[in-house]
Write a protein that holds these residues in place. Sequence first.
Motif, short mmCIF file in Angstrom:
data_model
loop_
_atom_site.label_atom_id
_atom_site.label_comp_id
_atom_site.label_asym_id
_atom_site.label_seq_id
_atom_site.Cartn_x
_atom_site.Cartn_y
_atom_site.Cartn_z
N GLU A 163 62.79 37.84 124.45
CA GLU A 163 63.88 38.68 123.97
C GLU A 163 65.02 37.84 123.40
N ALA A 166 63.82 36.55 119.97
CA ALA A 166 63.78 37.58 118.93
C ALA A 166 65.17 37.93 118.43
N ASN A 167 66.14 37.99 119.31
CA ASN A 167 67.49 38.35 118.90
C ASN A 167 68.24 37.18 118.28
N ARG A 180 61.64 37.11 111.35
CA ARG A 180 61.88 38.20 112.29
C ARG A 180 60.60 38.44 113.08
N SER A 182 59.38 40.64 116.92
CA SER A 182 59.81 41.35 118.13
C SER A 182 59.40 40.57 119.37
N HIS A 183 60.09 40.84 120.46
CA HIS A 183 59.73 40.15 121.70
C HIS A 183 58.34 40.57 122.19
#
Length: 417
Positions: A163, A166-167, A180, A182-183
């Motif tokens: 997480e 990803a952020n 980009r 996602s986790h």
Amino acid sequence: MTSEDAGIEAGVSPVVGTRWFRGSGGIRPVSLAPLSGRYLSLAEREEIAVLRAGGCGVREIARRTARSPSTISRELRRNAATRGGRLEYRATAAQWHADRRARRPKVAKLAANRALREYVQDRLAGAITRPDGAAVPGPDVRWIGRRHGRRADRRWARSWSPEQIANRLRIDFPDDESMRVSHEAIYQALYVQGRGALRRELTACLRTGRALRVPRARTRGRGKKFVTPEILISQRPAEAADRAVPGHWEGDLIVGLDSSAIGTLVERTTRFTMLLHLPPMEGHGTSPRIKNGPALAGHGAEAVRDAIAATITTLPEQLRRSLTWDQGAEMAGHAQLRIDTGIEIYFCDPHSPWQRPSNENTNGLLRQYFPKGTDLSRHGPGDLAAVAAALNGRPRKTLGWKTPAEAMAELLDDAAA
């Protein structure tokens, strides 16, 4: 079900069931069943095309199809036909676009984008460095395909969570949409074999170090069977929360070397502390353990129940209204304890030590006398009484610089009067 039992139910051997489970990383594979009502169907797309051709706007189409306006707007934008140089919405073309986009399997983003994959691997498994930039390798730990053992060395790495990675990508690459991920995509790249992106041994760099994901169905049955909704902390009287009424206690165990333990009880209003002596039982450390037998370390359910009852019944009834504990197995005998002492028992939510703030703070103070990693069984009842007296004799700011012993004495005098 366990992977072995699931294999037998599926008509294969337990070994094959385990192999299939580990091969999928504990993650349910993509379903090939028809799409659920969550997604637009061909019939709905035909209705959208008719309404659009009739001049209806996005919100009007959403009302007639019972869909969200954002769903209709996204559908018209993403799945429109572009042949002829104009954006025209036709149901068959829109369905073809949706089917093409949902086709599986497809190349994972981490496998196709080398720069993105290297960024993720560096934040997840990159070496930690000293302030001067020199790398620190840490312990040499061999990956065995399973979760690390207790009290064992673990691999040193940067160990960002998926997480966090990803952020952070959005901050480090604000203008590069290709960077980009996602986790969840990172987790699947770690756990699912054959994704072609990240090696499974990199799971050792995750905080849990878990080599397989645990299905939610397996975790639902792990709760303590003796804890019911009626005795959770949410049902505790409001008078206990504001500390206005004395007699509400918090309890816990502090554990030391060789599974030795000391019980702690703290009164919420006065912060008065009482310690429970929990000596090891005969045969502890010398005889083999018996499955489902008594806890010979001395802090099993019966030992803790008897120790609490013997200690707290020395107080008048007005000062034993409730006791709040965490969901430890040592309180499995709480029903009998309630009958023996008349005190109401409540349990905190899982993983919520802040719901017992006075007790947690007191346990921290007690570590000055009973450090972690030391044998607590060598301290007898006299030692525990001395340490409790020392804590109860310290002035507290929250009590207006009175000591817990003085505050408790005032309550006892009022109870006697």
